[in-house]
Design a protein around this motif. Structure first.
Motif, PDB file in Angstrom:
ATOM      1  N   CYS A   4       0.856  -1.198   0.000  1.00 33.69           N
ATOM      2  CA  CYS A   4       0.000   0.000   0.000  1.00 33.69           C
ATOM      3  C   CYS A   4       0.892   1.250   0.000  1.00 33.69           C
ATOM      4  CB  CYS A   4      -0.846   0.067   1.267  1.00 33.69           C
ATOM      5  SG  CYS A   4      -1.864  -1.376   1.547  1.00 33.69           S
ATOM      6  N   GLY A   5       0.333   2.345  -0.489  1.00 33.58           N
ATOM      7  CA  GLY A   5       0.976   3.665  -0.379  1.00 33.58           C
ATOM      8  C   GLY A   5       2.380   3.693  -0.958  1.00 33.58           C
ATOM      9  N   THR A   6       3.274   4.282  -0.174  1.00 38.56           N
ATOM     10  CA  THR A   6       4.669   4.421  -0.611  1.00 38.56           C
ATOM     11  C   THR A   6       5.310   3.060  -0.886  1.00 38.56           C
ATOM     12  OG1 THR A   6       5.009   6.560   0.423  1.00 38.56           O
ATOM     13  CG2 THR A   6       6.944   5.165   0.256  1.00 38.56           C
ATOM     14  N   SER A   7       4.959   2.064  -0.091  1.00 43.66           N
ATOM     15  CA  SER A   7       5.530   0.721  -0.310  1.00 43.66           C
ATOM     16  C   SER A   7       5.062   0.163  -1.653  1.00 43.66           C
ATOM     17  CB  SER A   7       5.131  -0.222   0.832  1.00 43.66           C
ATOM     18  OG  SER A   7       5.667   0.244   2.037  1.00 43.66           O
ATOM     19  N   LYS A  37       3.980  12.388  -1.484  1.00 42.83           N
ATOM     20  CA  LYS A  37       4.681  13.087  -0.389  1.00 42.83           C
ATOM     21  C   LYS A  37       4.109  14.490  -0.223  1.00 42.83           C
ATOM     22  CE  LYS A  37       6.178  10.665   1.444  1.00 42.83           C
ATOM     23  NZ  LYS A  37       6.286   9.266   1.179  1.00 42.83           N
ATOM     24  N   THR A  75       0.505  -3.072   8.316  1.00 40.39           N
ATOM     25  CA  THR A  75      -0.602  -2.581   7.489  1.00 40.39           C
ATOM     26  C   THR A  75      -1.619  -3.709   7.268  1.00 40.39           C
ATOM     27  OG1 THR A  75       0.853  -0.987   6.458  1.00 40.39           O
ATOM     28  CG2 THR A  75      -1.159  -1.532   5.244  1.00 40.39           C
ATOM     29  N   SER A 106       6.686   8.379   4.714  1.00 42.58           N
ATOM     30  CA  SER A 106       7.789   7.439   4.573  1.00 42.58           C
ATOM     31  C   SER A 106       8.869   8.003   3.640  1.00 42.58           C
ATOM     32  CB  SER A 106       7.232   6.132   4.007  1.00 42.58           C
ATOM     33  OG  SER A 106       8.244   5.170   3.978  1.00 42.58           O
ATOM     34  N   GLN A 142       6.747  -1.088   5.361  1.00 41.34           N
ATOM     35  CA  GLN A 142       7.694  -0.527   6.322  1.00 41.34           C
ATOM     36  C   GLN A 142       7.343  -1.025   7.715  1.00 41.34           C
ATOM     37  OE1 GLN A 142       9.330   1.439   9.379  1.00 41.34           O
ATOM     38  NE2 GLN A 142       7.215   2.062   9.030  1.00 41.34           N
ATOM     39  N   ILE A 201       5.251  -6.058   0.785  1.00 34.16           N
ATOM     40  CA  ILE A 201       6.246  -5.032   1.138  1.00 34.16           C
ATOM     41  C   ILE A 201       5.595  -4.029   2.088  1.00 34.16           C
ATOM     42  CG2 ILE A 201       7.832  -3.295   0.218  1.00 34.16           C
ATOM     43  CD1 ILE A 201       7.782  -4.757  -2.445  1.00 34.16           C
TER      44      ILE A 201
END
Ligand code: F6R
Length: 374
Positions: free
Chosen positions: A61-64, A250, A117, A165, A113, A111
């Motif tokens: 999700c998102g940045t990952s 971002k 999640t 992130s 961080q 994936i």
């Protein structure tokens, strides 16, 4: 502790060279009598399965998810293994077709961080329930995803406290680049000489990234100029298309300015209608990109409509200096590593704009560091 830094986000952006060193530490062997090698403790017994997989399905999700998109380009390009990237939330709700045949299997790679999640964790659980091998790439040691996958890689990027992130993103791409090179060598898709050259380039990244910080004043000045813009467009292609998405995310999440990331060639299929003199357009245009000339035409199209262009390109390229409002130069590096450097000025741009607008940089409204609910 954020020590002398005003925000965790700034600290974490500036920590990236060290984070990358830690991600690579102990995993790369170069020089000496034996051939160069990349090793991931947890994945060694699975290399044959990974190298012969029908598909690697990346869920995040998102940045990952953006890092996963870069990973798709990396692994397809360098190793010739088919990769698909899914939003973790979509993957598990649409009955995906997953193969379990030996020697031709699908492997799910999640994936994250935080490793917490909810959708990403559920994607791993979903895969395993179907008898599919699930591999985790996370930063937080002992997190739920680390515990509930069959094997994995830790980023070792250190704690990421700011909600946005930053260092986890570049560490994720570094890990994926190492995995791509390892798989590429294993499958014979890259020669030992190429492997050595690529690994040397990888090891040079922390020092090259530190060079970008020398332009902090220019990025700060640029942020001051654009801090009141209402909309931004980010364009990139190939390896840097996901960086355009990440730059836009971002900016949105911490400054609350509307921003869209696009694959540059898609601009003429809609977003070009938005361009006027109030629309800053950030173009990631390294000359190492095979489509650099096409990116230059995109820049011309934006300029012809009165838009102002912020270009990211390499330090030895002066092509864009005269025409673009701002040109941020990054050190020259092989195309597949350029996302790791190109994202840094975009992180700093959004950081400074958010700070100048008085936003709560480390804890933006409505956002949490770990999204543990659906
Ligand atoms: C963006 C951001 C989020 C996370 C997303 C996934 O800056 O922080 O988009 O990337 O919530 O989080 P992880 O990687 O912890 O699964």
């Amino acid at each position: 502790q954020k020590g002398a830094y005003k925000h965790f986000m700034l600290k974490e952006i500036l920590e990236q060279p060290e984070a990358l060193r830690n991600t690579m530490r102990g995993r790369i062997r170069l020089g000496g009598a034996s051939p160069p090698e990349i090793r991931f403790g947890g994945l060694e017994p699975l290399m044959e399965r990974l190298a012969s997989a029908r598909r690697l399905v990346f869920c995040a999700c998102g940045t990952s998810w953006h890092a996963a998109l870069v990973g798709e380009y990396l692994i397809e390009q360098l190793a010739g293994v088919n990769v698909e990237v899914e939003y973790a939330s979509e993957f598990r709700y649409r009955n995906p077709i997953l193969a379990r045949t030996d020697g031709c299997e699908d492997i799910v790679v999640v994936i994250s961080q935080s490793g917490e999640t909810a959708d990403t964790l559920a994607a791993a659980q979903f895969a395993r329930k179907k008898g599919i091998l699930a591999i985790g790439i996370c930063n937080v040691v002992g997190s739920s995803i680390a515990r509930e996958t069959d094997a994995g890689i830790y980023l070792h990027a250190g704690p990421e406290i700011g909600v946005a992130s930053t260092k986890a993103f570049t560490a994720q791409i570094t890990c994926l680049a190492m995995l791509a090179l390892k798989l590429g060598r294993y499958r014979g898709a890259i020669s030992e000489e190429q492997f050595e050259e690529h690994v040397t380039a990888l090891l040079s990244l922390p020092a090259k990234m530190a060079e970008i910080f020398a332009q902090s004043d220019k990025i700060y000045e640029m942020s001051r100029v654009y801090r009141y813009a209402h909309n931004f467009l980010y364009l990139g292609r190939g390896y840097n298309f996901p960086v355009a998405l990440e730059g836009a995310l971002k900016l949105k999440e911490i400054s609350y300015i509307h921003a869209e990331g696009y694959a540059a060639a898609e601009m003429k299929h809609g977003p070009i209608a938005l361009i006027d003199r109030f629309m800053p357009v950030v173009v990631i245009a390294p000359t190492s990109d095979a489509t650099y000339e096409k990116l230059r035409s995109n820049i011309q199209e934006v300029l012809a409509r009165g838009g102002s262009v912020i270009a990211i390109t390499e330090s030895d390229n002066d092509d864009l200096d005269a025409e673009c409002e701002y040109v941020i130069k990054i050190p020259k590096v092989a195309d597949f590593l350029s996302p790791i450097l190109a994202v840094v000025p975009l992180q700093l741009l959004s950081y400074h704009i958010a700070d100048m607008r008085g936003c709560n940089v480390d804890q933006p409204r409505n956002l949490a560091k770990s999204v543990t609910v659906e």
